[in-house]
Motif scaffolding. Structure first.
Motif, PDB file in Angstrom:
ATOM      1  N   UNK A  66       9.521 -22.242  22.043  1.00 13.95           N
ATOM      2  CA  UNK A  66       8.446 -23.122  21.485  1.00 13.95           C
ATOM      3  C   UNK A  66       8.861 -23.407  20.167  1.00 13.95           C
ATOM      4  N   UNK A  67       8.591 -24.884  19.743  1.00 12.79           N
ATOM      5  CA  UNK A  67       9.002 -25.407  18.493  1.00 12.79           C
ATOM      6  C   UNK A  67       7.883 -24.946  17.752  1.00 12.79           C
ATOM      7  N   UNK A  68       8.076 -24.494  16.346  1.00 13.34           N
ATOM      8  CA  UNK A  68       7.091 -24.375  15.448  1.00 13.34           C
ATOM      9  C   UNK A  68       6.489 -25.428  14.797  1.00 13.34           C
ATOM     10  N   UNK A  69       5.279 -25.472  14.773  1.00 12.08           N
ATOM     11  CA  UNK A  69       4.586 -26.728  14.392  1.00 12.08           C
ATOM     12  C   UNK A  69       4.058 -26.641  12.826  1.00 12.08           C
ATOM     13  N   UNK A  70       3.917 -27.558  12.241  1.00 12.58           N
ATOM     14  CA  UNK A  70       3.473 -27.359  10.838  1.00 12.58           C
ATOM     15  C   UNK A  70       2.058 -27.518  10.758  1.00 12.58           C
ATOM     16  N   UNK A  71       1.513 -26.491   9.802  1.00 12.40           N
ATOM     17  CA  UNK A  71       0.130 -26.174   9.804  1.00 12.40           C
ATOM     18  C   UNK A  71      -0.489 -27.499   8.913  1.00 12.40           C
ATOM     19  N   UNK A  72       0.140 -28.064   8.106  1.00 12.52           N
ATOM     20  CA  UNK A  72      -0.375 -29.003   7.240  1.00 12.52           C
ATOM     21  C   UNK A  72      -1.066 -28.468   6.198  1.00 12.52           C
ATOM     22  N   UNK A  73      -0.910 -27.183   5.895  1.00 10.29           N
ATOM     23  CA  UNK A  73      -1.356 -26.475   4.800  1.00 10.29           C
ATOM     24  C   UNK A  73      -0.179 -25.729   3.729  1.00 10.29           C
ATOM     25  N   UNK A  74      -0.562 -25.378   2.693  1.00  7.99           N
ATOM     26  CA  UNK A  74       0.495 -24.918   1.892  1.00  7.99           C
ATOM     27  C   UNK A  74       0.532 -23.291   2.673  1.00  7.99           C
ATOM     28  N   UNK A  75       1.502 -22.692   2.173  1.00 11.69           N
ATOM     29  CA  UNK A  75       1.844 -21.134   2.361  1.00 11.69           C
ATOM     30  C   UNK A  75       0.656 -20.360   1.961  1.00 11.69           C
ATOM     31  N   UNK A  76       0.039 -19.474   2.767  1.00 12.37           N
ATOM     32  CA  UNK A  76      -0.961 -18.554   2.282  1.00 12.37           C
ATOM     33  C   UNK A  76      -0.233 -16.968   2.379  1.00 12.37           C
ATOM     34  N   UNK A  77       0.148 -16.675   1.299  1.00 14.17           N
ATOM     35  CA  UNK A  77       0.830 -15.529   1.053  1.00 14.17           C
ATOM     36  C   UNK A  77       0.214 -14.344   1.968  1.00 14.17           C
ATOM     37  N   UNK A  78      -1.113 -14.240   1.905  1.00 14.28           N
ATOM     38  CA  UNK A  78      -1.742 -13.072   2.382  1.00 14.28           C
ATOM     39  C   UNK A  78      -1.814 -13.230   3.887  1.00 14.28           C
ATOM     40  N   UNK A  79      -2.020 -14.458   4.449  1.00 16.04           N
ATOM     41  CA  UNK A  79      -1.580 -14.627   5.869  1.00 16.04           C
ATOM     42  C   UNK A  79      -0.465 -14.273   6.422  1.00 16.04           C
ATOM     43  N   UNK A  80       0.656 -14.738   5.751  1.00 15.82           N
ATOM     44  CA  UNK A  80       1.903 -14.459   6.334  1.00 15.82           C
ATOM     45  C   UNK A  80       2.267 -12.883   6.098  1.00 15.82           C
ATOM     46  N   UNK A  81       1.884 -12.262   5.267  1.00 14.29           N
ATOM     47  CA  UNK A  81       2.169 -10.974   5.014  1.00 14.29           C
ATOM     48  C   UNK A  81       1.665 -10.058   6.002  1.00 14.29           C
ATOM     49  N   UNK A  82       0.105 -10.323   6.393  1.00 12.00           N
ATOM     50  CA  UNK A  82      -0.495  -9.891   7.561  1.00 12.00           C
ATOM     51  C   UNK A  82       0.081 -10.029   8.874  1.00 12.00           C
ATOM     52  N   UNK A  83       0.459 -11.497   9.154  1.00 14.09           N
ATOM     53  CA  UNK A  83       1.357 -11.968  10.255  1.00 14.09           C
ATOM     54  C   UNK A  83       2.579 -10.964  10.489  1.00 14.09           C
ATOM     55  N   UNK A  84       3.282 -10.774   9.240  1.00 17.60           N
ATOM     56  CA  UNK A  84       4.436  -9.874   9.327  1.00 17.60           C
ATOM     57  C   UNK A  84       4.260  -8.398   9.764  1.00 17.60           C
ATOM     58  N   UNK A  85       2.982  -7.784   9.162  1.00 17.69           N
ATOM     59  CA  UNK A  85       2.731  -6.530   9.639  1.00 17.69           C
ATOM     60  C   UNK A  85       2.135  -6.299  11.224  1.00 17.69           C
ATOM     61  N   UNK A  86       1.625  -7.663  11.739  1.00 19.12           N
ATOM     62  CA  UNK A  86       1.287  -7.571  12.920  1.00 19.12           C
ATOM     63  C   UNK A  86       2.616  -7.599  14.008  1.00 19.12           C
ATOM     64  N   UNK A  87       3.433  -8.368  13.600  1.00 17.22           N
ATOM     65  CA  UNK A  87       4.853  -8.500  14.058  1.00 17.22           C
ATOM     66  C   UNK A  87       5.765  -7.222  14.209  1.00 17.22           C
ATOM     67  N   UNK A  88       5.596  -6.304  12.940  1.00 16.73           N
ATOM     68  CA  UNK A  88       6.182  -5.101  13.165  1.00 16.73           C
ATOM     69  C   UNK A  88       5.306  -4.256  13.984  1.00 16.73           C
ATOM     70  N   UNK A  89       3.814  -4.078  14.258  1.00 14.70           N
ATOM     71  CA  UNK A  89       3.159  -3.369  14.950  1.00 14.70           C
ATOM     72  C   UNK A  89       3.914  -3.825  16.503  1.00 14.70           C
ATOM     73  N   UNK A  90       3.939  -4.941  16.851  1.00 15.68           N
ATOM     74  CA  UNK A  90       4.282  -5.361  18.344  1.00 15.68           C
ATOM     75  C   UNK A  90       5.785  -4.616  18.542  1.00 15.68           C
ATOM     76  N   UNK A  91       6.514  -4.973  17.345  1.00 22.41           N
ATOM     77  CA  UNK A  91       7.829  -4.361  17.746  1.00 22.41           C
ATOM     78  C   UNK A  91       7.860  -2.895  17.723  1.00 22.41           C
ATOM     79  N   UNK A  92       7.028  -2.189  17.178  1.00 22.76           N
ATOM     80  CA  UNK A  92       7.122  -0.848  17.149  1.00 22.76           C
ATOM     81  C   UNK A  92       6.576  -0.613  18.731  1.00 22.76           C
ATOM     82  N   UNK A  93       5.617  -0.992  19.096  1.00 21.90           N
ATOM     83  CA  UNK A  93       5.046  -0.852  20.647  1.00 21.90           C
ATOM     84  C   UNK A  93       6.059  -1.318  21.476  1.00 21.90           C
TER      85      UNK A  93
END
Length: 113
Positions: A66-93
């Protein structure tokens, strides 16, 4: 239900890769003027994998992310880093699941020797 669900593992790894690319792109553009963060739901990336018809159809037609959609907000570095960690946990599983599948195959191939 598949005995060895390689298709599900493959699809999940592709979805995780797409999510990680999107997060990396957001982080790389965090200080770009007027850049708006993009997001996509992991549930949308995975799709409805419990339904064999949709899974078979996706295999035949080629899975399109699916196509990624713009959130209309600037990048929230903390949220992005948390998302990256979640993705890595899913990858590990997911890689552990693949390892379990391969170990099962190895065990099955050694029965009767």
């Amino acid at each position: 239900m598949e005995l060895f669900p390689f298709g599900q593992v493959e699809h999940t790894l592709k979805a995780l890769s797409e999510k990680q690319k999107l997060t990396s792109n957001n982080l790389a553009n965090a200080h770009t003027p007027n850049y708006q963060a993009k997001d996509i739901s992991f549930a949308e990336l995975i799709g409805n994998m419990n339904q064999p018809f949709e899974t078979d159809l996706a295999r035949k037609m080629g899975s399109q992310m699916p196509e990624a959609l713009s959130t209309g907000m600037p990048v929230d570095m903390q949220k992005e880093l948390i998302d990256m960690q979640k993705t890595m946990l899913f990858y590990s599983m997911t890689t552990r699941r693949a390892s379990t599948i391969f170990n099962g195959l190895r065990t099955a191939s050694q029965i009767g020797r």
